[in-house]
Design a protein around this motif. Sequence first.
Motif, PDB file in Angstrom:
ATOM      1  N   ILE A  12     -19.279   0.407 -10.639  1.00  0.00           N
ATOM      2  CA  ILE A  12     -18.706   1.170 -11.772  1.00  0.00           C
ATOM      3  C   ILE A  12     -18.295   0.294 -12.851  1.00  0.00           C
ATOM      4  N   ILE A  13     -18.871   0.686 -14.148  1.00  0.00           N
ATOM      5  CA  ILE A  13     -18.838  -0.302 -15.112  1.00  0.00           C
ATOM      6  C   ILE A  13     -17.990   0.363 -16.178  1.00  0.00           C
ATOM      7  N   ASP A  14     -17.536   1.695 -16.119  1.00  0.00           N
ATOM      8  CA  ASP A  14     -16.688   2.452 -16.992  1.00  0.00           C
ATOM      9  C   ASP A  14     -16.392   3.676 -16.751  1.00  0.00           C
ATOM     10  N   ILE A  15     -15.136   4.082 -16.971  1.00  0.00           N
ATOM     11  CA  ILE A  15     -14.806   5.634 -16.888  1.00  0.00           C
ATOM     12  C   ILE A  15     -14.037   6.015 -18.012  1.00  0.00           C
ATOM     13  N   SER A  16     -14.598   7.000 -18.898  1.00  0.00           N
ATOM     14  CA  SER A  16     -13.920   7.474 -20.052  1.00  0.00           C
ATOM     15  C   SER A  16     -13.572   8.973 -19.849  1.00  0.00           C
ATOM     16  N   TYR A  17     -12.290   9.338 -20.237  1.00  0.00           N
ATOM     17  CA  TYR A  17     -11.799  10.793 -20.128  1.00  0.00           C
ATOM     18  C   TYR A  17     -11.815  11.240 -18.795  1.00  0.00           C
ATOM     19  N   GLU A  18     -11.899  10.564 -17.887  1.00  0.00           N
ATOM     20  CA  GLU A  18     -11.993  10.872 -16.423  1.00  0.00           C
ATOM     21  C   GLU A  18     -12.973  11.610 -16.162  1.00  0.00           C
ATOM     22  N   THR A  19     -14.239  11.759 -17.220  1.00  0.00           N
ATOM     23  CA  THR A  19     -15.328  12.948 -17.064  1.00  0.00           C
ATOM     24  C   THR A  19     -16.653  12.155 -17.201  1.00  0.00           C
ATOM     25  N   LEU A  20     -16.511  11.020 -17.670  1.00  0.00           N
ATOM     26  CA  LEU A  20     -17.881  10.131 -17.959  1.00  0.00           C
ATOM     27  C   LEU A  20     -17.617   8.784 -17.241  1.00  0.00           C
ATOM     28  N   ILE A  21     -18.551   8.656 -15.993  1.00  0.00           N
ATOM     29  CA  ILE A  21     -18.520   7.465 -15.111  1.00  0.00           C
ATOM     30  C   ILE A  21     -20.005   6.962 -15.359  1.00  0.00           C
ATOM     31  N   TRP A  22     -19.827   5.483 -15.554  1.00  0.00           N
ATOM     32  CA  TRP A  22     -20.978   4.709 -15.865  1.00  0.00           C
ATOM     33  C   TRP A  22     -21.128   3.754 -14.320  1.00  0.00           C
ATOM     34  N   ILE A  23     -22.560   4.032 -13.827  1.00  0.00           N
ATOM     35  CA  ILE A  23     -22.583   3.133 -12.985  1.00  0.00           C
ATOM     36  C   ILE A  23     -23.955   2.270 -12.836  1.00  0.00           C
ATOM     37  N   ARG A  24     -23.687   0.886 -12.531  1.00  0.00           N
ATOM     38  CA  ARG A  24     -24.871   0.011 -12.724  1.00  0.00           C
ATOM     39  C   ARG A  24     -25.580  -0.159 -11.164  1.00  0.00           C
TER      40      ARG A  24
END
Length: 162
Positions: A12-24
């Motif tokens: 998991i590289i980033d979580i924004s606003y608890e609704t957008l999660i970036w995964i590598r």
Amino acid sequence: MIRKILSPCVKIIDISYETLIWIRRAKELTECESDYLIANLYIPPQNSSFYRIHNCDLFYELESQMIHYSAECPNIFIISDLNARTANMNDFVQNDKLDGSILDRVGDLFTYVADEALSCRNNPDAGTNDYGTKLLNLCKSSGLRIINGRHPNGLWTVVQEV
């Protein structure tokens, strides 16, 4: 959220606003030539209390983050529920070609990749909304394509062509 056996290859590289999660996902996991990123996104409906808590435009956030992350990893997939209604409207720029005489004059000054016309989407939802317009604009500006109605198994997602 990530099985232990996969954790060396999935981050998991980033979580924004608890609704957008970036995964590598590492290339070793999929035997691809390079890593790829997955944006997992839920955009609440327009009148949701989410927007009273967070003063943001999640489509803008997604696009900004796509630009940021694509510099390091050009393979991006979006798995989402965007509450976007697009009917069967184009997610690409129609007739997007530079005239041959223009290409002859500009030579190798820049590389222009025209949108390719894809098969028509057979979307059973004939409605549209503001989020649908935002999604279609995002697709046209970024090269994302909607699978909804194009995929033989009826998958409903958006992917970026590489």
